[in-house]
Design a protein around this motif. Structure first.
Motif, PDB file in Angstrom:
ATOM      1  N   GLU A   1       9.267   1.478   8.198  1.00 47.65           N
ATOM      2  CA  GLU A   1       8.201   0.498   8.010  1.00 47.65           C
ATOM      3  C   GLU A   1       7.453   0.799   6.715  1.00 47.65           C
ATOM      4  O   GLU A   1       7.446   1.939   6.239  1.00 47.65           O
ATOM      5  N   ARG A   2       6.859  -0.234   6.173  1.00 47.95           N
ATOM      6  CA  ARG A   2       5.930  -0.083   5.055  1.00 47.95           C
ATOM      7  C   ARG A   2       4.614  -0.744   5.447  1.00 47.95           C
ATOM      8  O   ARG A   2       4.530  -1.454   6.437  1.00 47.95           O
ATOM      9  N   PHE A   3       3.612  -0.538   4.621  1.00 46.13           N
ATOM     10  CA  PHE A   3       2.279  -1.021   4.954  1.00 46.13           C
ATOM     11  C   PHE A   3       1.803  -1.974   3.869  1.00 46.13           C
ATOM     12  O   PHE A   3       2.053  -1.755   2.670  1.00 46.13           O
ATOM     13  N   PHE A   4       1.071  -3.017   4.278  1.00 44.68           N
ATOM     14  CA  PHE A   4       0.611  -4.044   3.342  1.00 44.68           C
ATOM     15  C   PHE A   4      -0.795  -4.489   3.709  1.00 44.68           C
ATOM     16  O   PHE A   4      -1.257  -4.307   4.842  1.00 44.68           O
TER      17      PHE A   4
ATOM     18  N   VAL B   1       0.859  -1.186   0.000  1.00 45.01           N
ATOM     19  CA  VAL B   1       0.000   0.000   0.000  1.00 45.01           C
ATOM     20  C   VAL B   1       0.893   1.234   0.000  1.00 45.01           C
ATOM     21  O   VAL B   1       1.915   1.266   0.691  1.00 45.01           O
ATOM     22  N   ASP B   2       0.532   2.248  -0.781  1.00 47.82           N
ATOM     23  CA  ASP B   2       1.312   3.476  -0.856  1.00 47.82           C
ATOM     24  C   ASP B   2       1.401   4.130   0.529  1.00 47.82           C
ATOM     25  O   ASP B   2       0.383   4.304   1.223  1.00 47.82           O
ATOM     26  N   SER B   3       2.588   4.517   0.944  1.00 49.02           N
ATOM     27  CA  SER B   3       2.806   5.049   2.289  1.00 49.02           C
ATOM     28  C   SER B   3       2.018   6.327   2.542  1.00 49.02           C
ATOM     29  O   SER B   3       1.523   6.554   3.654  1.00 49.02           O
ATOM     30  N   GLN B   4       1.888   7.182   1.525  1.00 54.02           N
ATOM     31  CA  GLN B   4       1.175   8.435   1.728  1.00 54.02           C
ATOM     32  C   GLN B   4      -0.295   8.194   2.031  1.00 54.02           C
ATOM     33  O   GLN B   4      -0.899   8.869   2.873  1.00 54.02           O
TER      34      GLN B   4
END
Length: 609
Positions: free
Chosen positions: A144-147, A91-94
């Motif tokens: 971190e990133r989001f998924f 998922v895009d971080s913004q």
């Protein structure tokens, strides 16, 4: 014109007939898809039937606040037929930051409203705000990133009852970790399509996860002991991979093997020895049951038969021909310590009582007199602490007997107790100069024909002799001590074996200790110390009483405990460093004929212990 028409009609008739023949032919031809496809598929609301197999798809919808690495291992390694699919969507971080900002605002507003109304503090609400703020910071920093994460499991069974049983097992495993799953009700077809290898997420049931949480779901949790170098030990039953390992690359090259009689321990050790020799490792074996003679003769090894009637002689007073100056000065002192343990064993042994206390064979005065007598015996043949004197022929037990006989104090009494080894019943074998030479890729010391009283003494002397050779000429060697429990009965021999295990690595030696008397071996302090100083352990089938003992030492799971008492011959738990796997030991037909001790298996040559 009429003639032309007749020709066209005939051609069309032939074409139709040919098409009918081809069509009939094609009806009888099965394509590859026809061959591998199931005979039928039935879709029900809570399960489906594919041919003769029943299946059911579950999806995971709930996770705990914190999830830990390896939480999927219990599912991956379960003894059931499963298809597990994991879908990860970045998922895009913004977008995530915008949503988190809105979410934090909502949560803080809820907290303010509760405070205004005088409601009690809501710990769940506060935890949610803290988690959201922490995640915002991590994403903002790029840590971190989001998924979006989807996890689906399809179960397979031969009947509906078995399918329900497997489902209960899976849900129990999940529930123990606060992971919640449901049956994909009325979506079994979509569930099947989501778990077959076509990368089609038709269920689309997902959960938000950050990088840390996603990483804990890494599915390859079964231990893999395949290395670029080493020998083949067997097949990893977790993933059908090969267990290829080099024991000399661990912190030490020692190994312990525990198994009940007939479980395949000698077969396994002989197989390892045979394969290690192919890579240049010298193998030395202490054989109390004459199990290694066939293997030694097959590979051109030396077979040393020790008995009161044989011509083989080993002198316990031999000194190592070490080159290192520091060790050379210490060689005599080290051998005196070894001889102290040997003569305590020969003069009655320091045995371990039932309550764990040691019962000494010599009094302190006798110990002191024996020490002086040993020093004087070496001095009488010109050997002192000076390394230059160590090349002189060493004394023998009869020299020590004469020294004790003519000294004061308890010397004469000790000489009388020692007489059976000089001129009495046990004279000869250990009372003369050594006449053996360990200069062969495989050397087997057979002590089967020695009297029971002499066996532990012989094992001690042979170990001491091998240790001197190892220190003199350092090579890549493997020392196999079969039926090591016989040494554990005596404090001095147990201490000597432990000393070998502790110091072997320095001299490029790998010690393999084999025993079937697990309770006695593990029950002794030195036995546990030897296990602790062995980087490799192999546990084959055990008796019911030994399972609890080993479970306590090796911290086995309930599933491993259950398997340990029911392993078929040739299967067991293989520990190497921090990893352990369920292993199946396999031999080629040629290896099988060389190493088996089962006459029926030798005839069949089926490659199993």
């Amino acid at each position: 014109m009429a003639k032309q028409t007749a020709v066209d009609v005939a051609a069309q008739q032939r074409a139709r007939e040919q098409a009918e023949v081809e069509q009939a032919f094609m009806k009888g031809v099965s394509t590859l898809r026809d061959l591998i496809a199931p005979s039928s598929i039935e879709i029900h609301s809570s399960y489906f039937r594919l041919g003769t197999k029943y299946g059911r798809t579950l999806y995971v919808y709930g996770y705990p606040r914190q999830i830990y690495t390896g939480w999927l291992s219990s599912l991956i390694n379960i003894d059931e037929v499963l298809d597990v699919s994991m879908y990860v969507y970045p998922v895009d971080s913004q977008v995530v930051l915008n949503n988190l900002r809105k979410k934090v605002t909502q949560l803080e507003a809820s907290t303010s409203i509760n405070n205004e109304k005088g409601k009690t503090r809501d710990p769940a609400l506060e935890a949610a705000i803290n988690d959201a703020e922490e995640l915002r910071d991590q994403i903002q920093l790029g840590a971190e990133r989001f998924f979006r994460f989807g996890l689906y499991v399809t179960l397979w069974a031969d009947s509906l009852d078995e399918l329900n049983f497997v489902q209960n097992k899976i849900e129990t495993l999940f529930g123990q970790q606060l992971v919640f799953s449901k049956v994909a009700s009325s979506q079994q077809e979509q569930g099947l399509n989501s778990t077959i290898p076509q990368m089609s997420d038709q269920l689309q049931i997902r959960r938000n996860m950050n990088t840390g949480a996603i990483s804990t779901s890494f599915p390859f949790t079964s231990a893999d002991l395949t290395d670029n170098t080493g020998i083949l030990y067997g097949i990893n039953m977790h993933n059908n991979g090969l267990v290829i390992f080099d024991r000399y690359r661990l912190e030490n090259a020692n190994m312990v093997v525990f198994a009940k009689s007939g479980a395949g321990k000698s077969f396994t050790v002989k197989l390892e020895a045979l394969r290690s020799m192919m890579l240049g490792t010298e193998v030395i074996i202490i054989d109390p049951e004459n199990e290694y003679q066939k293997l030694a003769e097959a590979v051109g090894g030396s077979y040393v038969h020790l008995s009161l009637n044989s011509n083989t002689r080993i002198n316990p007073f031999d000194l190592p021909r070490v080159i290192d100056s520091d060790e050379a000065e210490d060689a005599l002192r080290a051998n005196l310590v070894t001889l102290h343990g040997l003569f305590r064993l020969m003069l009655g042994g320091t045995q371990i009582a039932a309550n764990g206390t040691a019962m000494a064979a010599l009094t302190p005065v006798e110990e002191a007199d024996l020490d002086q007598a040993l020093i004087d015996t070496y001095a009488r043949v010109g050997i002192t602490s000076d390394p230059l004197t160590h090349h002189s022929p060493p004394p023998v037990i009869s020299d020590l007997y004469d020294t004790l006989l003519h000294m004061g104090g308890s010397g004469p009494q000790l000489a009388q107790r020692l007489r059976k080894y000089t001129t009495g019943t046990f004279a000869g074998i250990f009372s003369q100069q050594s006449n053996i030479d360990i200069n062969n890729p495989m050397v087997v010391f057979n002590i089967r024909d020695l009297e029971d009283e002499l066996r532990p003494i012989a094992m001690y002397i042979v170990l001491s002799h091998i240790w001197n050779i190892t220190r003199t000429d350092q090579k890549k060697r493997m020392l196999i001590v079969d039926e090591a429990w016989q040494l554990m009965k005596y404090d001095d021999s147990a201490n000597f074996l432990f000393s070998l295990a502790k110091r072997a690595r320095k001299y490029y030696l790998g010690l393999t200790t084999i025993t079937q008397d697990v309770e006695d071996f593990i029950g002794s302090k030195m036995g546990r110390a030897i296990v602790a100083n062995s980087s490799m352990q192999l546990l084959l089938k055990q008796s019911a009483s030994a399972v609890d003992v080993l479970s306590d030492v090796f911290k086995l799971t309930e599933e491993e405990k259950k398997r340990l008492a029911n392993f078929p011959i040739g299967q067991g738990l293989f520990f190497a460093g921090q990893s352990h796997v369920h292993i199946n030991i396999q031999a080629s037909p040629t290896e099988q004929q060389l190493i088996t001790t089962n006459p029926q298996a030798a005839v069949q040559g089926n490659g199993n212990p």
